[in-house]
Design a protein around this motif. Structure first.
Motif, short mmCIF file in Angstrom:
data_model
loop_
_atom_site.label_atom_id
_atom_site.label_comp_id
_atom_site.label_asym_id
_atom_site.label_seq_id
_atom_site.Cartn_x
_atom_site.Cartn_y
_atom_site.Cartn_z
N LEU A 169 4.28 31.82 8.46
CA LEU A 169 4.26 32.80 9.33
C LEU A 169 4.32 32.47 10.76
O LEU A 169 5.18 32.74 11.63
N GLU A 170 3.37 31.82 11.01
CA GLU A 170 3.00 31.13 12.55
C GLU A 170 4.36 30.45 13.09
O GLU A 170 4.50 30.36 14.47
N ALA A 171 4.99 29.81 12.24
CA ALA A 171 6.06 28.74 12.57
C ALA A 171 7.50 29.72 12.81
O ALA A 171 8.41 29.09 13.51
N GLY A 172 7.40 31.03 12.49
CA GLY A 172 8.51 31.75 12.87
C GLY A 172 9.76 31.34 12.30
O GLY A 172 9.72 31.01 11.01
N ASP A 173 10.84 31.13 13.09
CA ASP A 173 12.25 30.96 12.44
C ASP A 173 12.47 29.42 12.37
O ASP A 173 13.51 29.20 11.69
N ALA A 174 11.45 28.75 12.56
CA ALA A 174 11.63 27.52 12.40
C ALA A 174 11.32 27.03 10.79
O ALA A 174 11.81 25.88 10.37
N ILE A 175 10.92 27.93 10.26
CA ILE A 175 10.39 27.67 8.75
C ILE A 175 11.05 28.95 7.71
O ILE A 175 11.02 29.94 8.32
N ARG A 176 11.66 28.40 6.70
CA ARG A 176 12.20 29.37 5.90
C ARG A 176 11.35 29.09 4.81
O ARG A 176 11.78 28.05 3.75
N MET A 177 10.66 29.96 4.25
CA MET A 177 9.48 29.93 2.99
C MET A 177 10.43 30.58 1.83
O MET A 177 10.35 31.75 1.83
N GLU A 178 10.99 29.73 0.95
CA GLU A 178 11.73 30.23 0.10
C GLU A 178 11.29 30.76 -1.14
O GLU A 178 11.74 31.68 -2.36
N GLY A 179 9.74 30.50 -1.56
CA GLY A 179 9.04 30.79 -2.53
C GLY A 179 8.21 29.64 -3.17
O GLY A 179 7.51 28.85 -2.33
N PHE A 180 8.08 29.56 -4.38
CA PHE A 180 6.80 28.65 -5.02
C PHE A 180 7.50 27.89 -6.20
O PHE A 180 8.39 28.39 -6.96
N SER A 181 6.83 26.85 -6.38
CA SER A 181 7.18 25.90 -7.67
C SER A 181 6.11 25.26 -8.41
O SER A 181 4.87 25.38 -7.72
N PHE A 182 6.03 24.96 -9.50
CA PHE A 182 5.13 24.25 -10.30
C PHE A 182 5.88 23.25 -11.15
O PHE A 182 6.94 23.33 -11.55
N HIS A 183 4.90 22.44 -11.71
CA HIS A 183 5.41 21.70 -13.00
C HIS A 183 4.13 21.45 -14.03
O HIS A 183 3.09 21.15 -13.44
N LEU A 184 4.32 21.96 -15.07
CA LEU A 184 3.38 21.75 -16.37
C LEU A 184 3.57 20.40 -17.16
O LEU A 184 4.79 20.43 -17.63
N SER A 185 2.69 19.67 -17.56
CA SER A 185 2.79 18.62 -18.62
C SER A 185 3.08 19.49 -20.01
O SER A 185 2.66 20.50 -19.96
N GLY A 186 3.63 18.52 -20.82
CA GLY A 186 3.68 19.35 -22.20
C GLY A 186 4.72 20.22 -22.18
O GLY A 186 5.63 20.28 -21.43
N TYR A 187 5.08 20.91 -23.40
CA TYR A 187 6.05 21.62 -23.64
C TYR A 187 5.88 23.08 -24.09
O TYR A 187 6.74 23.91 -24.76
N ALA A 188 4.51 23.49 -24.21
CA ALA A 188 4.21 25.01 -24.44
C ALA A 188 5.02 25.93 -23.53
O ALA A 188 4.80 25.89 -22.46
N LEU A 189 5.33 26.81 -24.26
CA LEU A 189 5.97 28.04 -23.57
C LEU A 189 5.12 29.10 -22.92
O LEU A 189 5.60 29.51 -21.82
N GLN A 190 4.03 29.52 -23.43
CA GLN A 190 3.20 30.64 -23.03
C GLN A 190 2.62 30.27 -21.66
O GLN A 190 2.71 31.13 -20.73
N PRO A 191 2.04 28.82 -21.26
CA PRO A 191 1.69 28.66 -20.09
C PRO A 191 2.79 28.70 -19.09
O PRO A 191 2.25 29.07 -18.00
N ARG A 192 3.75 28.45 -19.45
CA ARG A 192 4.98 28.43 -18.34
C ARG A 192 5.23 29.79 -18.00
O ARG A 192 5.60 30.18 -16.98
#
Length: 439
Positions: A169-192
């Motif tokens: 927010l403080e960076a103003g127009d210098a930053i475009r914050m587009e969202g969030f990301s993650f990566h989980l080990s394994g292949y279980a669906l429910q935690p994802r």
């Protein structure tokens, strides 16, 4: 691979190249990309697919991603340059990885790539680069430390995320914050599904703070590939023991990749989108649609399913107690599963250099060309349908995803196996060429 093998092209290439080589089938990559997009469309979810380049160094898959309008997930300056050089637009790049090199960050900002920010000091570097350049805002997503993996070295904690949002927010127009990301080990669906739904809510909160472009959630990779059928997989798990391996090597069942998955690739994506996050009456697809979120995927293995194979020539055969020990002209560094204290479980296909009259079951393990006892391509005693002989070829199927080049090394000054692209496999005479990887 059957059409390629039936054409005799594998034997012809083995003669011409005089050493091990990798086959690349880009049409399979394109088909997998289409299938993933179909799964998103069937669920009426707005999504975008990035190919995780770390899964294979070949240029042809980057070229297919670019031609198909997909993105590429890169984690080094060299990978970013490769992607740009093979036609991927800067805004279609996702930059991931820990403690990113300043050169990588500078290139990412310059070319308008999205940066999955791992830490507060990394965010500060990106803000400084954006303020210094001023040509365009730096595009960032904030990577979350999952509750299910609290000791992961990737991602930011809740308190760090709070600080990161304030700095954006403080960076103003210098930053475009587009969202969030993650990566989980394994292949279980429910935690994802649970974590994706949580990050949808984080996007809502970020927009409420004034970060109005926070409308993307990346779930990383983690779409399984099924290499074999359920009966074969469960029979293997239930019966395998040290006597089935050369030198009676013992493996822990839990160390094997799950070579069979009830749902895999696009079907796994469909199942994920149909999963109800904990405490929600809606499916994940419904949660995403209702919030106006774009779902980002970064698959590697799932895009490379059936997109390549690796070929070795047998150059030695020894008789052991009830089985043979084969030696081929390459190393296990070109079949990376062995270097994770595991075993690559799809059986190699024997391609005889001449017809044999003997048929039956002929067990053999496969060793490699270096002077290391541990240099084994296949510890298992494979049941071949005829006796393997010097000069025969072994084709290991489905090696494009993480197998063929993740750990390759010119040990003993052996050359790295070349990558051969097979075009138009469906024709009577497939065409081939060398891959155009820059390095």
């Amino acid at each position: 691979m059957s059409k390629v093998v039936a054409s005799g092209l594998v034997s012809e290439l083995a003669h011409a190249l005089d050493g091990p080589f990798h086959l690349l089938l880009p049409d399979a990559f394109t088909a997998n990309l289409t299938a993933l997009r179909d799964a998103l469309a069937d669920a009426d979810v707005d999504g975008f697919v990035y190919y995780a380049k770390k899964a294979n160094k070949a240029a042809v898959f980057v070229e297919r991603a670019a031609a198909g309008g997909a993105g590429v997930d890169v984690a080094s300056a060299a990978e970013l340059r490769e992607a740009l050089g093979h036609g991927v637009r800067g805004e279609h790049l996702m930059v991931t990885g820990p403690a990113k090199d300043p050169v990588l960050l500078r290139l990412a900002v310059t070319h308008g790539a999205t940066i999955a920010v791992e830490a507060l000091d990394e965010l500060d570097q990106v803000i400084s680069l954006a303020l210094a350049g001023r040509e365009r805002p730096a595009r960032v997503m904030l990577r979350v430390l999952p509750d299910a993996q609290p000791h992961s070295r990737f991602g930011m904690s809740e308190s760090e995320l709070t600080t990161a949002l304030k700095r954006c927010l403080e960076a103003g127009d210098a930053i475009r914050m587009e969202g969030f990301s993650f990566h989980l080990s394994g292949y279980a669906l429910q935690p994802r599904a649970d974590l994706a739904a949580r990050l949808v809510e984080q996007c809502r909160k970020a927009r409420g703070m004034g970060l109005e472009e926070a409308d993307r959630v990346s779930i990383g990779g983690g779409l399984p590939v099924s290499y074999t059928d359920a009966d074969s997989w469960h029979a293997f798990l239930g019966t395998q023991r040290p006597a089935h391996y050369h030198a009676e090597k013992a493996f822990r069942v839990g160390d094997f990749y799950p070579y069979h998955s009830p749902v895999a690739g696009p079907d796994a994506l469909r199942a994920l989108l149909a999963t109800r996050p904990e405490g929600s009456a809606s499916t994940l697809a419904e949660v995403i649609r209702e919030a106006g979120i774009e779902l980002l995927l970064e698959p590697g293995r799932a895009l490379l399913d059936q997109a390549g194979a690796t070929v070795f020539r047998i150059q030695g055969v020894k008789d052991r107690d009830g089985y043979q020990l084969l030696t081929v002209d390459g190393t296990s560094l070109s079949l990376s599963e062995q270097w994770f204290n595991s075993e690559y479980l799809p059986d190699p296909q024997l391609i005889p250099h001449r017809r044999g009259s003997t048929a039956g079951v002929f067990p053999a393990s496969v060793g490699a060309a270096t002077c290391l006892e541990s240099d084994m391509l296949t510890w298992r005693k494979i049941a071949f349908p005829q006796p393997p002989r010097v000069g025969d070829l072994l084709l290991y199927p489905n090696t494009a995803g993480y197998q063929m080049d993740s750990n390759e090394s010119p040990f003993h000054d052996l050359p790295l196996p070349p990558k051969v692209v097979i075009d138009r496999v469906d024709q009577v005479r497939p065409r081939w060429r060398f891959d155009r990887h820059f390095s």
